[in-house]
Design a protein around this motif. Structure first.
Motif, mmCIF file in Angstrom:
data_model
loop_
_atom_site.group_PDB
_atom_site.id
_atom_site.type_symbol
_atom_site.label_atom_id
_atom_site.label_comp_id
_atom_site.label_asym_id
_atom_site.label_seq_id
_atom_site.Cartn_x
_atom_site.Cartn_y
_atom_site.Cartn_z
ATOM 1 N N ASN A 5 28.515 64.165 4.387
ATOM 2 C CA ASN A 5 27.375 64.912 3.866
ATOM 3 C C ASN A 5 26.043 64.523 4.494
ATOM 4 O O ASN A 5 24.996 64.875 3.970
ATOM 5 C CB ASN A 5 27.295 64.781 2.329
ATOM 6 N N ARG A 6 26.084 63.786 5.612
ATOM 7 C CA ARG A 6 24.840 63.481 6.298
ATOM 8 C C ARG A 6 24.173 64.815 6.637
ATOM 9 O O ARG A 6 24.806 65.752 7.109
ATOM 10 C CB ARG A 6 25.183 62.724 7.575
ATOM 11 N N CYS A 7 22.865 64.920 6.331
ATOM 12 C CA CYS A 7 22.197 66.210 6.562
ATOM 13 C C CYS A 7 21.942 66.415 8.055
ATOM 14 O O CYS A 7 21.307 65.600 8.697
ATOM 15 C CB CYS A 7 20.881 66.239 5.793
ATOM 16 N N PRO A 27 26.373 63.404 -7.124
ATOM 17 C CA PRO A 27 25.454 62.623 -6.286
ATOM 18 C C PRO A 27 25.323 63.224 -4.886
ATOM 19 O O PRO A 27 24.250 63.228 -4.291
ATOM 20 C CB PRO A 27 26.122 61.239 -6.234
ATOM 21 N N ARG A 28 26.434 63.770 -4.376
ATOM 22 C CA ARG A 28 26.400 64.349 -3.026
ATOM 23 C C ARG A 28 25.549 65.628 -3.004
ATOM 24 O O ARG A 28 24.804 65.875 -2.055
ATOM 25 C CB ARG A 28 27.840 64.641 -2.599
ATOM 26 N N GLU A 31 21.908 64.504 -3.116
ATOM 27 C CA GLU A 31 21.486 63.977 -1.819
ATOM 28 C C GLU A 31 21.240 65.134 -0.835
ATOM 29 O O GLU A 31 20.256 65.140 -0.087
ATOM 30 C CB GLU A 31 22.593 63.033 -1.298
ATOM 31 N N THR A 32 22.118 66.114 -0.869
ATOM 32 C CA THR A 32 21.989 67.260 0.044
ATOM 33 C C THR A 32 20.714 68.042 -0.271
ATOM 34 O O THR A 32 19.941 68.392 0.633
ATOM 35 C CB THR A 32 23.228 68.182 -0.080
ATOM 36 N N LYS A 34 18.083 66.983 -1.586
ATOM 37 C CA LYS A 34 16.909 66.179 -1.220
ATOM 38 C C LYS A 34 16.619 66.255 0.276
ATOM 39 O O LYS A 34 15.468 66.178 0.696
ATOM 40 C CB LYS A 34 17.163 64.705 -1.573
ATOM 41 N N THR A 35 17.681 66.383 1.064
ATOM 42 C CA THR A 35 17.482 66.181 2.504
ATOM 43 C C THR A 35 17.415 67.459 3.339
ATOM 44 O O THR A 35 16.992 67.411 4.488
ATOM 45 C CB THR A 35 18.603 65.275 3.073
#
Ligand code: SAM
Length: 283
Positions: A5-7, A27-28, A31-32, A34-35
């Motif tokens: 899930n790294r943006c 949480p994933r 995070e997504t 947010k990024t």
């Protein structure tokens, strides 16, 4: 291991959001959201409230059923220019009775990476607790709003052996259940999931006729959002006279023993019992 899930620039993330309980945002997903550079939302105000609950300030554009074609083109251009986009709907998983299909198809056609961030979906939540067979199921989304079309659709589904799943609005839930009991039979097992994951979550399980009575028993039972799960049609069973006709026909061409083997393959059940029936039918 590298996290999926790294943006990444130019990626389209399809992000599931809660169907009521905000604790269900993964949480994933958080995070997504947010990024990414941009959030494409069915209703920007609605999603704005979700984002601000989690302290996220993010540029938003609307993507709903009335502007999908034009907005998908613009979003595609931004993705191709290297921006990352999160697609969200008002609740649950985008594209499941929600907008997004033209955008995903265009993104795929242009080689844009499309990444699912899975999470809640009302139909899966309901199926998981309905107590009806769920190895295979047919999701039909919303039934037509007009009565004649709704009944026609139900008639077309009457023989479907898989469990059926529908979404329904509180305005039509009683009419739907009434048509359902009428067309599919009042003794079909149904499950109603109302306001799943929310404060007033409620479930009903029983026959279609009993569900209709339950809906009529209390105004609260008809409020909020519904998933309706219906038992599939029972496997068609040949009548006794149909079976006798088949057995007599087999006897015209085969010995009692061979006919009993063939009949067991066709009808299922005990070969011994079929052998005895064939003996009795033999002219
Ligand atoms: N994309 C969403 C999903 O994945 O569940 C569904 C969107 S569809 C437009 C909205 C419908 O889903 C509602 O009318 C209702 O039938 C069902 N639904 C959504 N949230 C629900 C909930 N918390 N409880 C029961 N049904 C729900």
């Amino acid at each position: 291991m590298k996290q999926a899930n790294r943006c990444e620039a130019g990626t389209l993330f399809v992000v599931a959001t809660p169907i009521g309980n905000l604790g269900d945002l993964s949480p994933r997903a958080l995070e997504t959201l947010k990024t990414v550079d941009l959030v494409a939302a069915e209703d920007t105000r609605h999603s704005g409230a979700l984002l601000s609950h989690f302290g996220i300030r993010k540029k938003r554009v609307s993507l709903h059923s009335h502007n999908e074609a034009a907005q998908s083109e613009q979003l595609l251009a931004r993705l191709l220019a290297g921006e990352s986009v999160a697609l969200v709907s008002d609740a649950g998983t985008p594209l499941i009775s929600d907008p997004g299909f033209p955008l995903i198809r265009a993104a795929r056609e242009h080689g844009v990476r499309v990444v699912p961030i899975p999470g809640p979906s009302a139909v899966i939540a309901a199926l998981s607790v309905a107590g009806l067979p769920s190895e295979r199921f047919a999701f039909e989304g919303f039934l037509p709003a007009k009565r004649a079309a709704r009944r026609q659709k139900l008639e077309a589904l009457a023989g479907e052996p898989r469990t059926l799943a529908f979404y329904e609005s509180p305005h039509r839930i009683t009419e739907m259940m009434s048509d359902l009991a009428d067309v599919l039979g009042g003794d079909r097992q149904v499950f109603l999931g109302r306001e799943l994951t929310k404060l007033h979550e409620q479930a009903f399980a029983g026959t279609a006729q009993a569900a209709l009575e339950w809906l009529g028993a209390d105004d609260h039972h008809r409020k909020g959002e519904f998933v309706v799960i219906i038992e599939g049609a029972p496997a068609a069973k040949a009548s006794h006279s149909d079976e006798d006709l088949l057995l007599k026909t087999l006897l015209e061409y085969l010995s009692v023993k061979d006919a009993s083997h063939a009949a067991a393959r066709i009808l299922g059940g005990s070969r011994k019992a079929l052998y005895n029936r064939l003996l009795a039918l033999k002219p």
